[in-house]
Design a protein around this motif. Structure first.
Motif, PDB file in Angstrom:
ATOM      1  N   GLY A 177      53.447  30.861  56.943  1.00 20.62           N
ATOM      2  CA  GLY A 177      55.275  31.321  57.370  1.00 20.62           C
ATOM      3  C   GLY A 177      55.173  32.560  56.683  1.00 20.62           C
ATOM      4  O   GLY A 177      55.840  33.551  57.168  1.00 20.62           O
ATOM      5  N   TYR A 178      54.617  32.647  55.429  1.00 23.15           N
ATOM      6  CA  TYR A 178      54.956  34.022  54.674  1.00 23.15           C
ATOM      7  C   TYR A 178      54.229  35.217  55.470  1.00 23.15           C
ATOM      8  O   TYR A 178      54.734  36.290  55.384  1.00 23.15           O
ATOM      9  CB  TYR A 178      54.167  33.842  53.220  1.00 23.15           C
ATOM     10  N   ALA A 179      53.073  34.978  55.891  1.00 18.86           N
ATOM     11  CA  ALA A 179      52.347  36.023  56.750  1.00 18.86           C
ATOM     12  C   ALA A 179      52.997  36.269  57.853  1.00 18.86           C
ATOM     13  O   ALA A 179      53.085  37.685  58.191  1.00 18.86           O
ATOM     14  CB  ALA A 179      50.680  35.558  56.834  1.00 18.86           C
ATOM     15  N   SER A 180      53.548  35.501  58.561  1.00 20.00           N
ATOM     16  CA  SER A 180      54.332  35.664  59.694  1.00 20.00           C
ATOM     17  C   SER A 180      55.468  36.467  59.351  1.00 20.00           C
ATOM     18  O   SER A 180      55.851  37.753  59.972  1.00 20.00           O
ATOM     19  CB  SER A 180      54.644  34.386  60.321  1.00 20.00           C
ATOM     20  N   ILE A 181      56.557  36.064  58.422  1.00 19.99           N
ATOM     21  CA  ILE A 181      57.511  36.701  58.119  1.00 19.99           C
ATOM     22  C   ILE A 181      57.299  38.137  57.531  1.00 19.99           C
ATOM     23  O   ILE A 181      57.974  39.212  58.121  1.00 19.99           O
ATOM     24  CB  ILE A 181      58.266  35.986  57.144  1.00 19.99           C
ATOM     25  N   ALA A 182      56.098  38.256  56.718  1.00 15.73           N
ATOM     26  CA  ALA A 182      56.018  39.599  56.168  1.00 15.73           C
ATOM     27  C   ALA A 182      55.285  40.448  57.221  1.00 15.73           C
ATOM     28  O   ALA A 182      55.457  41.588  56.956  1.00 15.73           O
ATOM     29  CB  ALA A 182      54.614  39.251  54.907  1.00 15.73           C
ATOM     30  N   ARG A 183      54.730  39.891  58.129  1.00 18.60           N
ATOM     31  CA  ARG A 183      54.065  40.857  59.286  1.00 18.60           C
ATOM     32  C   ARG A 183      55.205  41.357  60.128  1.00 18.60           C
ATOM     33  O   ARG A 183      55.431  42.687  60.549  1.00 18.60           O
ATOM     34  CB  ARG A 183      53.232  40.038  60.123  1.00 18.60           C
ATOM     35  N   ARG A 184      56.180  40.782  60.427  1.00 24.45           N
ATOM     36  CA  ARG A 184      57.356  41.131  61.174  1.00 24.45           C
ATOM     37  C   ARG A 184      58.289  42.098  60.393  1.00 24.45           C
ATOM     38  O   ARG A 184      58.984  42.931  60.854  1.00 24.45           O
ATOM     39  CB  ARG A 184      58.378  39.799  61.662  1.00 24.45           C
ATOM     40  N   ALA A 185      58.057  41.787  58.994  1.00 20.62           N
ATOM     41  CA  ALA A 185      59.283  42.552  58.297  1.00 20.62           C
ATOM     42  C   ALA A 185      58.721  44.007  57.757  1.00 20.62           C
ATOM     43  O   ALA A 185      59.088  44.781  57.041  1.00 20.62           O
ATOM     44  CB  ALA A 185      59.505  41.920  56.951  1.00 20.62           C
ATOM     45  N   GLY A 282      52.087  26.765  60.380  1.00 19.57           N
ATOM     46  CA  GLY A 282      52.903  27.854  59.631  1.00 19.57           C
ATOM     47  C   GLY A 282      53.208  29.042  60.348  1.00 19.57           C
ATOM     48  O   GLY A 282      54.410  29.629  60.352  1.00 19.57           O
ATOM     49  N   PHE A 283      52.267  29.663  60.622  1.00 17.03           N
ATOM     50  CA  PHE A 283      52.130  31.085  61.102  1.00 17.03           C
ATOM     51  C   PHE A 283      53.071  31.249  62.478  1.00 17.03           C
ATOM     52  O   PHE A 283      53.751  31.922  62.841  1.00 17.03           O
ATOM     53  CB  PHE A 283      50.812  31.702  61.339  1.00 17.03           C
ATOM     54  N   ALA A 284      52.262  30.264  63.463  1.00 15.63           N
ATOM     55  CA  ALA A 284      53.206  30.205  64.800  1.00 15.63           C
ATOM     56  C   ALA A 284      54.588  29.380  64.722  1.00 15.63           C
ATOM     57  O   ALA A 284      54.269  28.014  64.862  1.00 15.63           O
ATOM     58  CB  ALA A 284      52.132  29.767  65.737  1.00 15.63           C
ATOM     59  N   GLU A 285      55.628  29.698  64.416  1.00 10.70           N
ATOM     60  CA  GLU A 285      56.724  28.739  64.274  1.00 10.70           C
ATOM     61  C   GLU A 285      57.215  27.956  65.347  1.00 10.70           C
ATOM     62  O   GLU A 285      57.638  27.107  65.206  1.00 10.70           O
ATOM     63  CB  GLU A 285      57.961  29.699  63.749  1.00 10.70           C
ATOM     64  N   ARG A 286      56.693  28.522  66.842  1.00 10.78           N
ATOM     65  CA  ARG A 286      57.029  27.462  67.822  1.00 10.78           C
ATOM     66  C   ARG A 286      56.032  26.675  68.191  1.00 10.78           C
ATOM     67  O   ARG A 286      56.207  25.960  69.017  1.00 10.78           O
ATOM     68  CB  ARG A 286      57.428  28.679  68.966  1.00 10.78           C
ATOM     69  N   LEU A 287      54.605  26.543  67.459  1.00  9.90           N
ATOM     70  CA  LEU A 287      53.646  25.859  67.994  1.00  9.90           C
ATOM     71  C   LEU A 287      54.031  24.140  67.820  1.00  9.90           C
ATOM     72  O   LEU A 287      53.909  23.652  68.743  1.00  9.90           O
ATOM     73  CB  LEU A 287      52.336  26.116  67.161  1.00  9.90           C
ATOM     74  N   VAL A 288      54.437  23.885  66.665  1.00 11.31           N
ATOM     75  CA  VAL A 288      54.939  22.409  66.589  1.00 11.31           C
ATOM     76  C   VAL A 288      56.122  21.876  67.182  1.00 11.31           C
ATOM     77  O   VAL A 288      55.836  20.906  67.961  1.00 11.31           O
ATOM     78  CB  VAL A 288      55.176  22.054  64.960  1.00 11.31           C
TER      79      VAL A 288
END
Length: 306
Positions: A177-185, A282-288
């Motif tokens: 989740g951190y990697a996903s948000i940091a990448r988008r930010a 955690g990275f792909a927030e829509r996966l689960v």
């Protein structure tokens, strides 16, 4: 100008915009001697002589005063440069044949110079907002890492391997989740002349900065998604979505244990697969959520006649 100190951003002007300050001061020094008789020259000279202590508002004011003080030949050169920066053709410039050509050209150049200043200021704001967000996320990740290490160490010390495994899964999910948000930010490229009024990227970063608590909650929610994803993998429900061939190569295999033990991977390779899946959950927030939606769809009774 003591009240203008509130306009100063987090970083000092000289540290961030050293070449910018030098260029504005050089433009002032290049003014002809006759400019000393014009209004604002004395105030501009006071600012230029104290360039090391300027705040941003004073620097931008000095730059605009320099444009106001320029004679026509320098003003035409500056207008040509600004026109190129803003991708405007020569036809966009005021008509030299008009009687009010010089004041119209000066007003045109001042408008573009102000627009360019806003582009520079927006780049600074973007970097500040992105830095604040990254710092908040990094601090949260460090705290979560310390907790995960403590829980894992306790689990291994007391022989609770399942607790250590769940701690690893949750930590990897939060890291994803951190990697996903940091990448988008990540801040996009600097604003160029002419696009300063298009504040979409800046608006997104400001929204993230204002909603930092929600962003951190989303990062922690990624750890919960990783735990739910682990349950889907260990229970075999996840395998309902793939073919047997894909299940054998992609899905980690678990060894069953007596209640209340937690299913553990059968070997090192399976543990590595689980680690990758945990990060991905955690990275792909829509996966689960998407997997749960598909499983829910399988439980719905089909309508008669279909």
């Amino acid at each position: 100008m003591a009240g203008s100190r509130t306009y100063r951003p987090l970083a000092q002007v000289r540290a961030v915009g050293g070449p910018y300050v030098d260029q504005v001061v050089a433009d002032f020094r290049a003014l002809p001697v006759e400019a000393a008789q014009l209004p604002r020259y004395g105030e501009a000279a006071a600012l230029a002589n104290n360039s090391d202590t300027l705040d941003w508002q004073q620097l931008f004011t000095l730059e605009l005063w320099v444009v106001q003080l320029m004679p026509l030949y320098q003003l035409e050169q500056r207008a040509g440069i600004l026109g190129q920066l803003f991708h405007q053709t020569a036809a966009a410039l005021p008509d030299p044949a008009r009687a009010d050509y010089e004041p119209r050209l000066r007003a045109w150049a001042l408008n573009l110079q102000s627009e360019r200043q806003w582009a520079f200021r927006k780049n600074l704001l973007r970097e500040q907002e992105a830095w604040r967000l990254r710092r908040r996320l990094a601090a949260t990740l460090w705290a979560v890492t310390a907790i995960a290490v403590l829980v894992s160490w306790s689990g291994m010390l007391f022989g609770w391997q399942g607790l250590a495994l769940l701690s690893m899964v949750a930590w990897l999910g939060i890291s994803g989740g951190y990697a996903s948000i940091a990448r988008r930010a990540q801040s996009p490229g600097p604003s160029q002349g002419g696009d300063a009024s298009q504040g979409t990227a800046l608006g997104n970063l400001c929204a993230l900065d204002v909603g930092q608590d929600s962003v951190v909650q989303g990062m922690l929610l990624a750890g919960l998604f990783a735990l739910v994803g682990y349950s889907l993998l260990a229970s075999g429900l996840f395998t309902q979505l793939f073919s047997p061939a894909l299940n054998a190569s992609l899905i980690p295999q678990f060894k069953s244990g007596d209640w209340p033990s937690i299913p553990l991977p059968t070997g090192g390779h399976e543990l590595a697969k689980l680690a990758v899946w945990s990060f991905l959950f955690g990275f792909a927030e829509r996966l689960v959520p998407d997997v749960l939606d598909r499983l829910t769809g399988k439980l719905k009774p089909s309508k008669p006649g279909k």
